[in-house]
Enzyme design. Structure first.
Site, mmCIF file in Angstrom:
data_model
loop_
_atom_site.group_PDB
_atom_site.id
_atom_site.type_symbol
_atom_site.label_atom_id
_atom_site.label_comp_id
_atom_site.label_asym_id
_atom_site.label_seq_id
_atom_site.Cartn_x
_atom_site.Cartn_y
_atom_site.Cartn_z
ATOM 1 N N SER A 138 0.874 -1.183 0.000
ATOM 2 C CA SER A 138 0.000 0.000 0.000
ATOM 3 C C SER A 138 0.900 1.218 0.000
ATOM 4 O O SER A 138 2.095 1.111 0.336
ATOM 5 C CB SER A 138 -0.839 -0.010 1.275
ATOM 6 O OG SER A 138 -1.422 1.255 1.508
ATOM 7 N N TYR A 151 -1.906 -1.380 10.418
ATOM 8 C CA TYR A 151 -1.882 -1.486 8.957
ATOM 9 C C TYR A 151 -0.574 -0.930 8.388
ATOM 10 O O TYR A 151 0.088 -1.569 7.570
ATOM 11 C CB TYR A 151 -3.093 -0.716 8.400
ATOM 12 C CG TYR A 151 -3.341 -0.878 6.917
ATOM 13 C CD1 TYR A 151 -4.065 -1.961 6.434
ATOM 14 C CD2 TYR A 151 -2.875 0.059 5.994
ATOM 15 C CE1 TYR A 151 -4.318 -2.107 5.071
ATOM 16 C CE2 TYR A 151 -3.122 -0.071 4.639
ATOM 17 C CZ TYR A 151 -3.853 -1.152 4.178
ATOM 18 O OH TYR A 151 -4.106 -1.291 2.827
HETATM 19 P P1 NAD Z 1 -11.316 -6.563 0.188
HETATM 20 O O1 NAD Z 1 -11.865 -6.401 1.562
HETATM 21 O O2 NAD Z 1 -12.200 -6.277 -0.977
HETATM 22 O O3 NAD Z 1 -10.710 -8.036 0.018
HETATM 23 C C1 NAD Z 1 -9.915 -8.640 1.017
HETATM 24 C C2 NAD Z 1 -9.822 -10.130 0.755
HETATM 25 O O4 NAD Z 1 -9.031 -10.725 1.802
HETATM 26 C C3 NAD Z 1 -11.197 -10.853 0.792
HETATM 27 O O5 NAD Z 1 -11.264 -11.792 -0.245
HETATM 28 C C4 NAD Z 1 -11.185 -11.547 2.146
HETATM 29 O O6 NAD Z 1 -11.971 -12.736 2.182
HETATM 30 C C5 NAD Z 1 -9.699 -11.887 2.288
HETATM 31 N N1 NAD Z 1 -9.373 -12.133 3.691
HETATM 32 C C6 NAD Z 1 -9.468 -11.284 4.742
HETATM 33 N N2 NAD Z 1 -9.147 -11.917 5.890
HETATM 34 C C7 NAD Z 1 -8.825 -13.198 5.564
HETATM 35 C C8 NAD Z 1 -8.415 -14.350 6.305
HETATM 36 N N3 NAD Z 1 -8.286 -14.334 7.642
HETATM 37 N N4 NAD Z 1 -8.202 -15.502 5.626
HETATM 38 C C9 NAD Z 1 -8.366 -15.558 4.298
HETATM 39 N N5 NAD Z 1 -8.736 -14.509 3.534
HETATM 40 C C10 NAD Z 1 -8.967 -13.346 4.171
HETATM 41 O O7 NAD Z 1 -10.008 -5.638 0.151
HETATM 42 P P2 NAD Z 1 -9.208 -4.902 -1.040
HETATM 43 O O8 NAD Z 1 -9.466 -3.450 -0.901
HETATM 44 O O9 NAD Z 1 -9.435 -5.567 -2.346
HETATM 45 O O10 NAD Z 1 -7.709 -5.119 -0.541
HETATM 46 C C11 NAD Z 1 -6.819 -6.069 -1.098
HETATM 47 C C12 NAD Z 1 -5.401 -5.707 -0.691
HETATM 48 O O11 NAD Z 1 -5.053 -4.435 -1.217
HETATM 49 C C13 NAD Z 1 -5.217 -5.600 0.840
HETATM 50 O O12 NAD Z 1 -3.964 -6.135 1.208
HETATM 51 C C14 NAD Z 1 -5.237 -4.099 1.072
HETATM 52 O O13 NAD Z 1 -4.531 -3.745 2.230
HETATM 53 C C15 NAD Z 1 -4.548 -3.618 -0.188
HETATM 54 N N6 NAD Z 1 -4.816 -2.220 -0.500
HETATM 55 C C16 NAD Z 1 -6.091 -1.779 -0.650
HETATM 56 C C17 NAD Z 1 -6.312 -0.444 -0.931
HETATM 57 C C18 NAD Z 1 -7.689 0.105 -1.093
HETATM 58 O O14 NAD Z 1 -7.832 1.325 -1.125
HETATM 59 N N7 NAD Z 1 -8.715 -0.711 -1.231
HETATM 60 C C19 NAD Z 1 -5.226 0.441 -1.080
HETATM 61 C C20 NAD Z 1 -3.940 -0.056 -0.934
HETATM 62 C C21 NAD Z 1 -3.741 -1.389 -0.652
#
Ligand code: NAD
Length: 256
Positions: A138, A151
């Site tokens: 991130s 985080y």
């Molecule tokens: P999301 O909530 O849409 O998806 C998260 C996924 O992780 C889901 O499929 C969930 O089932 C899985 N997950 C969570 N806990 C789990 C566990 N204990 N066991 C197995 N699976 C588990 O989130 P997203 O926004 O698509 O984020 C994906 C990645 O991108 C993350 O690492 C997040 O930190 C990173 N990220 C997101 C953003 C943003 O703005 N959305 C920005 C930068 C980085």
């Protein structure tokens, strides 16, 4: 193309978008995540793009389940060529109120799981002299924001892990890189918008403009496709020398 990719947390948000783009490009896909329709999504993607798919709901809080997830990928798809550590959760709180169990959970899912998955995939990648490890960190892997202690700590840790894996993987054509996005509109962020609107007595639009995109020069959410296309480039055969680094897709946030 007969390469296979395991994407953790790919039944939602960014991971699901990455899975679609890799499938479109002929990769065999191991879908993974806790969403109830995971198996259905895997079979839909398989049919749509005519590629082999598998699905697992392994809990990333359990190191043995993570090792099994990698083994299942190899059994179901024949190999693990690309590992995308994407799953993650968020929790926002001032330090003195930050629940210990949420701190530990975030470190486990957002950081430790990437180590266990990388370690389990390592010997296979080493033997086949090909491996691509892509960590979805991130902008918080290189910059901090208040109230996101766990985080920010986990995401910085992932950037460090990315570099060590790059060094140790280099003799075996295993590359390791981190993608560091700004805000992406996924369920993870949609929940934050709702929470912040309540906490600050603002409308959801005001939260997006005044809080979320404040630090981005480009006042737009980062498209999931941009992240997926970046991952696709890092996964290619000819990306051997692209390793040990971070790719910020953050609308200019970290340029400041
Ligand atoms: P999301 O909530 O849409 O998806 C998260 C996924 O992780 C889901 O499929 C969930 O089932 C899985 N997950 C969570 N806990 C789990 C566990 N204990 N066991 C197995 N699976 C588990 O989130 P997203 O926004 O698509 O984020 C994906 C990645 O991108 C993350 O690492 C997040 O930190 C990173 N990220 C997101 C953003 C943003 O703005 N959305 C920005 C930068 C980085």
């Amino acid at each position: 193309m007969n390469k296979s990719v395991l994407i953790t947390g790919s039944t939602s948000g960014i991971g699901l978008g990455i899975a679609e783009v890799f499938a479109k490009n002929g990769y065999k896909i191991m879908l993974h995540g806790l969403e109830k329709n995971g198996a259905e999504l895997a079979s839909e993607i398989g049919k749509k793009y005519q590629v082999k798919t598998g699905y697992s709901n392994a809990n990333l809080l359990d190191s043995k389940a993570i090792t099994q997830l990698v083994e299942d990928t190899i059994i179901q798809l024949g190999s693990i060529d690309v590992l995308i550590n994407n799953a993650g959760i968020q929790y926002v709180s001032p330090i003195e109120d930050f629940p210990n169990e949420m701190y530990e959970k975030i470190i486990a899912i957002n950081m430790n799981a990437a180590f266990y998955a990388g370690k389990a995939a390592w010997k296979h990648m080493k033997e086949q002299k090909f491996g691509r490890i892509i960590n979805i960190s991130s902008v918080h892997g290189i910059r901090a924001s208040e109230f996101k202690l766990a985080y920010v700590t986990a995401k910085h840790g992932v950037v460090g892990m990315t570099k060590v894996m790059a060094l140790e993987g280099a003799p075996y054509n295993i590359t390791s890189n981190a993608i560091c996005p700004g805000y992406v509109k996924t369920p993870l962020v949609e929940n934050q918008i709702k929470d912040q609107a309540k906490a600050h007595h603002l409308s959801e639009e005001e939260v997006i403009d005044k809080i979320m995109l404040k630090k981005q020069a480009v006042k737009e959410f980062i498209p999931i496709e941009t992240i997926a296309e970046m991952a696709l480039l890092l996964a290619t055969d000819h990306a051997t020398t692209i390793t040990g680094t971070t790719f910020t897709l953050d609308g200019g946030w970290s340029a400041q």
